[in-house]
Write an enzyme that holds these catalytic residues in place. Sequence first.
Site, PDB file in Angstrom:
ATOM      1  N   THR A 104     -12.375   0.865   3.036  1.00 19.70           N
ATOM      2  CA  THR A 104     -13.064  -0.413   2.894  1.00 19.70           C
ATOM      3  C   THR A 104     -14.552  -0.265   3.178  1.00 19.70           C
ATOM      4  O   THR A 104     -15.401  -0.759   2.429  1.00 19.70           O
ATOM      5  CB  THR A 104     -12.462  -1.446   3.863  1.00 19.70           C
ATOM      6  N   TYR A 167      -2.762  -8.657  -1.455  1.00 19.91           N
ATOM      7  CA  TYR A 167      -2.695  -9.862  -2.278  1.00 19.91           C
ATOM      8  C   TYR A 167      -1.285 -10.192  -2.774  1.00 19.91           C
ATOM      9  O   TYR A 167      -0.882 -11.349  -2.759  1.00 19.91           O
ATOM     10  CB  TYR A 167      -3.653  -9.754  -3.484  1.00 19.91           C
ATOM     11  N   TYR A 192      -2.053   2.440   6.542  1.00 19.04           N
ATOM     12  CA  TYR A 192      -3.115   1.529   6.982  1.00 19.04           C
ATOM     13  C   TYR A 192      -2.573   0.110   6.989  1.00 19.04           C
ATOM     14  O   TYR A 192      -2.285  -0.460   5.940  1.00 19.04           O
ATOM     15  CB  TYR A 192      -4.313   1.661   6.039  1.00 19.04           C
ATOM     16  N   ARG A 197      -6.816  -8.415   5.971  1.00 18.52           N
ATOM     17  CA  ARG A 197      -7.386  -8.188   4.642  1.00 18.52           C
ATOM     18  C   ARG A 197      -6.311  -8.164   3.560  1.00 18.52           C
ATOM     19  O   ARG A 197      -6.525  -8.652   2.450  1.00 18.52           O
ATOM     20  CB  ARG A 197      -8.160  -6.867   4.608  1.00 18.52           C
ATOM     21  N   LYS A 220      -2.952   3.764  10.921  1.00 22.74           N
ATOM     22  CA  LYS A 220      -4.149   3.030  11.334  1.00 22.74           C
ATOM     23  C   LYS A 220      -3.734   1.587  11.522  1.00 22.74           C
ATOM     24  O   LYS A 220      -3.415   0.882  10.567  1.00 22.74           O
ATOM     25  CB  LYS A 220      -5.257   3.143  10.292  1.00 22.74           C
ATOM     26  N   ILE A 268     -10.153   4.823  13.978  1.00 26.34           N
ATOM     27  CA  ILE A 268     -10.940   4.961  12.753  1.00 26.34           C
ATOM     28  C   ILE A 268     -11.982   3.864  12.852  1.00 26.34           C
ATOM     29  O   ILE A 268     -11.671   2.685  12.737  1.00 26.34           O
ATOM     30  CB  ILE A 268     -10.061   4.838  11.500  1.00 26.34           C
TER      31      ILE A 268
END
Length: 362
Positions: A104, A167, A192, A197, A220, A268
């Site tokens: 990102t 999404y 991740y 998000r 992560k 991270i």
Amino acid sequence: MNYLCIAAAAAAIVAPSANAFVPITPYGERGSPLSTSQLSVSASPSQLSAVGNNANERTPMRQGSYVALITPMTPTGAIDLPSLRSLLQFHLESGTDGLCILGTTGEASVLTMAERKAVLDVAVEECKGKIPILVGTGTIDPEHVKEQTLQAIDCGCDASLVVTPYYVKPPQRGLIRHFETMADLGLPVCIYNVPGRSGVDFLPESIGAVAGHPNIVAVKEATGDVSRVAQIYAACEANGVSKDELLLLSGDDGSTDEFVLGGGDGCISVTANVAPTLMHNLMMAALNDDKEEVERINAPLGRLHEDEFCEANPIPIKWAIQRIGKIDCAYLRPPLDELSPDFHDIMDSALREAGLLGAVPP
């Protein structure tokens, strides 16, 4: 190379190895050399080429501070490869423990495959064999994830960062199948989980269900919930996977200290873009359970951890990297934009408080 065309061949050739993990030891030291000969001995030279040629040269993921690196650009929006090279050298000199590129923070969603290859080639040239190279390959479409993962293998990267498809909100069973499918390609996978998000939370129980896959080596965890450390390890144990077989990395700078003091393995970090040595030292202190040293290092970084998200990441951190003189331009590709002047003083003050711009003015 047409990576989509070779996805099926790659999955068929790559056999999971029981040695896909490196033993995790304090301070990120490496254990026995990783055996990453993931390819069948019967594979032809053309098949070997199809799935990449770095399988015997991978640097295992390890504990510590990984920088979620920006992608520097020129004022016209082209990728600034000389500045990228300079940033990579800066991190090697500053003690950064691992590299996370094309995530990102790296604006990967607006880069072409050719641009991704250019970035990966420079990263491999500068960092291969020195620190682990973790590359973001996740997106919505599994076929595109495969394409990007196979490119990462071919370029010589060490592991892939695969986000939960965003999404579309897949169910847990769909996420489990997705991560196992990507791990079957042969490149070690860091899952991740960033529901803020992506819109979907990969639950600890589901992480435990996939943790036994020999190519799923790290998570992560970016929920900001430090209780997830214990929950994930409990879920792994319930599935016969020991905590030494899965790295847990925080993806939330503001809670990273507690995350690692609570049993995590590192981070991270967005903050590491401007404070790599401090973030490395913070992780080493936390891994050593030195709470007093953790507090001493982290206290001046508190405002920076928070204010670097005053606008959407990576807008503020790109401005900050330019502000400390590490890049010449803070350009971001649309639909993002450079940091609003309304936030310049806020970021400037946070950088000063962190000791990155000199003393805080009276």
